[in-house]
Design an enzyme around this catalytic site. Structure first.
Site, PDB file in Angstrom:
ATOM      1  N   ASP A   9       0.992  -1.200  -0.165  1.00 27.57           N
ATOM      2  CA  ASP A   9       0.043   0.048   0.195  1.00 27.57           C
ATOM      3  C   ASP A   9       0.820   1.193   0.097  1.00 27.57           C
ATOM      4  O   ASP A   9       0.891   2.023   0.929  1.00 27.57           O
ATOM      5  CB  ASP A   9      -0.961  -0.038   1.379  1.00 27.57           C
ATOM      6  CG  ASP A   9      -0.426  -0.227   2.395  1.00 27.57           C
ATOM      7  OD1 ASP A   9       0.958  -0.534   2.620  1.00 27.57           O
ATOM      8  OD2 ASP A   9      -1.081   0.402   3.658  1.00 27.57           O
ATOM      9  N   HIS A 241       9.504  -1.588   8.719  1.00 25.16           N
ATOM     10  CA  HIS A 241       8.318  -2.500   8.838  1.00 25.16           C
ATOM     11  C   HIS A 241       8.302  -3.508   7.559  1.00 25.16           C
ATOM     12  O   HIS A 241       8.517  -4.880   7.623  1.00 25.16           O
ATOM     13  CB  HIS A 241       6.709  -2.037   9.000  1.00 25.16           C
ATOM     14  CG  HIS A 241       6.813  -0.867  10.373  1.00 25.16           C
ATOM     15  ND1 HIS A 241       6.778  -1.355  11.467  1.00 25.16           N
ATOM     16  CD2 HIS A 241       6.681   0.296  10.153  1.00 25.16           C
ATOM     17  CE1 HIS A 241       6.687  -0.319  12.022  1.00 25.16           C
ATOM     18  NE2 HIS A 241       6.730   0.644  11.263  1.00 25.16           N
TER      19      HIS A 241
HETATM   20  O1  RIB Z   1       2.322  -0.837  10.663  1.00 25.64           O
HETATM   21  C1  RIB Z   1       3.087  -0.550   9.785  1.00 25.64           C
HETATM   22  C2  RIB Z   1       2.485  -0.947   8.520  1.00 25.64           C
HETATM   23  O2  RIB Z   1       1.377  -0.029   8.258  1.00 25.64           O
HETATM   24  C3  RIB Z   1       3.582  -0.759   7.323  1.00 25.64           C
HETATM   25  O3  RIB Z   1       3.064  -1.837   6.300  1.00 25.64           O
HETATM   26  C4  RIB Z   1       3.154   0.590   6.904  1.00 25.64           C
HETATM   27  O4  RIB Z   1       3.612   0.659   5.362  1.00 25.64           O
HETATM   28  C5  RIB Z   1       1.495   0.706   7.089  1.00 25.64           C
HETATM   29  O5  RIB Z   1       0.921  -0.012   6.086  1.00 25.64           O
HETATM   30 CA    CA Z   2       2.820  -1.243   4.003  1.00 23.07          CA
END
Ligand code: RIB
Ligand code: CA
Length: 309
Positions: A9, A241
């Site tokens: 995303d 992340h």
């Molecule tokens: O919580 C972190 C996640 O949420 C990551 O994938 C960031 O890009 C958002 O989508």
């Molecule tokens: Ca993400």
């Protein structure tokens, strides 16, 4: 080379994950599927195409779900963390490339069926595309190599609510459906991703390279680090992340995992979207995933930094 599908995303850390996956010789990126989350699915597709253009990569981009499976509870926006455009307000031009006409869940099904027991699916967004793929073609549960999910927080606080992590909260029903499906999962949650922080000094190295890609990634990541500093004063970097999920697909030894039974809270007033792991010594159910509980952040960061730009 391990064949992978990356479901994004895009999002700043998604952009870093895409660059890492394209440049890592250990994996072959079959396609990037997009979903709503940090931004709308149209914006995620646009941002993904732009990043891939900077990478000079012709990997297909396949648009997917625009909304959650059943209920839209949250606005598709994380502007405070990812900027108005999702990429740290760096958007000045559009990619000249076009997205695929296929639909992400169908792309996932086709790829998994054509390469049985080989494909790793890495989800770093709401899990809607994968849930839709499994609903339509339950056979893929037994045909994937594995699924690496960036999502959840089994042993620590959430990031969008006190208990919930953003990707799971964006479509809790989709996440829970996938968790209960029997598909082999490695969960890369905030438990480990908040231990992999990227400081500004590493971003300066990208800036000094002065390529179009390194400048774009440096500009958006500086925005992301500043947002983290606002959100978590004194943290000294941004959470990697989505790149860590790619890292775990490349080298599972970056993390230590524990088999656990995990489901998603679907009706808690204060805890909607929480990933509830059965941490008791005698759990009531068999484990349905491997949950990452520790990470060798130094080794992961070294590998990530050697590949990302
Ligand atoms: O919580 C972190 C996640 O949420 C990551 O994938 C960031 O890009 C958002 O989508
Ligand atoms: Ca993400």
């Amino acid at each position: 080379m391990k064949p992978i599908i990356l479901d994004v995303d895009t999002g700043i850390d998604d952009a870093l994950a895409i660059s890492y996956a394209v440049n890592a010789p250990e994996v072959e990126l079959l396609g990037v599927t997009t979903c709503f989350g940090n931004v709308t699915v149209q914006e995620a597709t646009r941002n993904t195409l732009l990043v891939l253009e900077h990478l000079d990569s012709s990997v297909p981009v396949i648009p997917g779900a625009a909304k959650p499976l059943f209920v839209s509870r949250v606005k598709a926006s994380a502007t405070h963390i990812h900027g108005e455009d999702g990429i740290g307000n760096t958007l000045t031009n559009m990619s000249t490339r076009e997205a695929s006409k296929q639909y992400a869940p169908q792309f996932i099904i086709d790829q998994v069926r054509s390469k049985p027991h080989q494909v790793t699916i890495i989800t770093v967004a709401a899990m809607t595309n994968l849930a839709l793929a499994i609903m339509q073609a339950p056979d893929i549960v037994g045909l994937v190599d594995k699924v690496v999910v960036m999502g959840g927080a089994v042993t620590r606080a959430g990031n969008v609510t006190p208990h919930a992590e953003a990707n799971i909260y964006a479509d809790p029903e989709a996440a829970d459906y996938v968790f209960a499906s029997g598909i082999p999962i490695t969960l890369v949650g905030l438990d480990v991703t908040m231990e992999t922080l990227l400081p500004k000094k590493d971003v300066q190295v990208w800036r000094d390279k002065q390529t179009a890609l390194s400048t774009l990634l440096a500009d958006m990541t500086d925005f992301y680090i500043d947002a983290y500093e606002d959100f978590y004063p004194g943290i000294g970097g941004c959470g990697l992340h989505d790149p860590l999920a790619v890292g775990v697909a490349i080298n599972p030894d970056f993390v230590t995992t524990k088999p656990l039974h995990v489901r998603v809270d679907l009706d808690g007033f204060h805890s909607l979207g929480r990933t509830v792991g059965d941490l008791r010594s005698k759990p009531a159910n068999e484990p349905n995933m491997d949950v990452c509980l520790e990470v060798d952040a130094e080794r992961f960061l070294e590998h990530f930094l050697s590949k990302v730009v």
